[in-house]
Design a protein around this motif. Structure first.
Motif, short mmCIF file in Angstrom:
data_model
loop_
_atom_site.label_atom_id
_atom_site.label_comp_id
_atom_site.label_asym_id
_atom_site.label_seq_id
_atom_site.Cartn_x
_atom_site.Cartn_y
_atom_site.Cartn_z
N ALA A 1 10.75 -2.65 0.87
CA ALA A 1 10.18 -1.95 2.02
C ALA A 1 8.92 -1.20 1.62
O ALA A 1 7.95 -1.15 2.38
CB ALA A 1 11.20 -0.99 2.62
N GLN A 2 8.90 -0.63 0.42
CA GLN A 2 7.71 0.07 -0.05
C GLN A 2 6.55 -0.90 -0.21
O GLN A 2 5.41 -0.59 0.16
CB GLN A 2 7.99 0.78 -1.37
N GLU A 3 6.81 -2.08 -0.76
CA GLU A 3 5.75 -3.07 -0.94
C GLU A 3 5.22 -3.56 0.41
O GLU A 3 4.02 -3.75 0.58
CB GLU A 3 6.25 -4.25 -1.79
N ARG A 4 6.12 -3.79 1.37
CA ARG A 4 5.67 -4.19 2.70
C ARG A 4 4.79 -3.12 3.32
O ARG A 4 3.78 -3.41 3.94
CB ARG A 4 6.87 -4.48 3.60
N PHE A 5 5.17 -1.87 3.14
CA PHE A 5 4.38 -0.77 3.69
C PHE A 5 3.00 -0.72 3.04
O PHE A 5 1.99 -0.55 3.72
CB PHE A 5 5.10 0.56 3.48
N LYS A 6 2.96 -0.88 1.70
CA LYS A 6 1.68 -0.85 0.99
C LYS A 6 0.77 -1.97 1.46
O LYS A 6 -0.43 -1.79 1.63
CB LYS A 6 1.90 -0.95 -0.52
N SER B 1 -2.87 -1.46 3.60
CA SER B 1 -4.14 -1.83 2.97
C SER B 1 -5.07 -2.55 3.93
O SER B 1 -6.22 -2.78 3.62
CB SER B 1 -3.88 -2.70 1.74
N ARG B 2 -4.57 -2.94 5.12
CA ARG B 2 -5.43 -3.61 6.08
C ARG B 2 -6.47 -2.65 6.63
O ARG B 2 -6.21 -1.47 6.81
CB ARG B 2 -4.61 -4.15 7.25
N LYS B 3 -7.65 -3.18 6.91
CA LYS B 3 -8.70 -2.35 7.48
C LYS B 3 -8.37 -2.08 8.95
O LYS B 3 -7.90 -2.97 9.65
CB LYS B 3 -10.05 -3.04 7.37
N PRO B 4 -8.64 -0.88 9.42
CA PRO B 4 -8.38 -0.60 10.84
C PRO B 4 -9.33 -1.41 11.72
O PRO B 4 -10.46 -1.70 11.35
CB PRO B 4 -8.64 0.90 10.96
#
Length: 122
Positions: free
Chosen positions: A87-92, A96-99
């Motif tokens: 879950a932490q990796e998915r969140f990271k 990291s995507r640009k808004p």
């Protein structure tokens, strides 16, 4: 004559074997259930040395001893036992995507060069 030789200072109160044991205890880390703490603090190490070896250290003295054993007071942040790494990796990855670009504001800007308030008629 005068001598410029400095003394070696007070010898360590722990033997080499006791120092090695203490270093192993610190590197192993505490057991939260048995020791009641998640990371070692100097006061906890003072208690352990007093209980196991019968030697009393102040927190400052324990800090100096830790430095002499090449141990740092800086420790990684403790991890919760139920941490979900996936879950932490998915969140990271999602963070990291640009808004996306925002659309322009919907409220119109006032036109012309007005300053102050509107005048009342008549």
């Amino acid at each position: 004559g005068l001598s410029d030789h400095w003394g070696d200072g007070r010898p360590c109160r722990l033997t080499e074997g006791q120092q090695a044991t203490l270093k192993a205890i610190v590197l192993q880390g505490p057991d939260p259930e048995a020791d009641g703490v998640s990371t070692w603090r100097l006061i906890d190490l003072c208690r352990i040395v007093r209980e196991r070896f019968g030697v009393t250290y102040s927190e400052g003295g324990m800090g100096k001893l830790m430095r002499s054993l090449d141990l740092s007071w800086q420790t990684p942040r403790p991890q919760h036992a139920e941490t979900d790494r996936a879950a932490q990796e998915r969140f990271k990855k999602g963070a990291s995507r640009k808004p996306s670009r925002r659309s322009p504001p919907t409220t119109p800007k006032p036109g012309g060069l007005r300053s102050g308030s509107r005048m009342r008629p008549g």
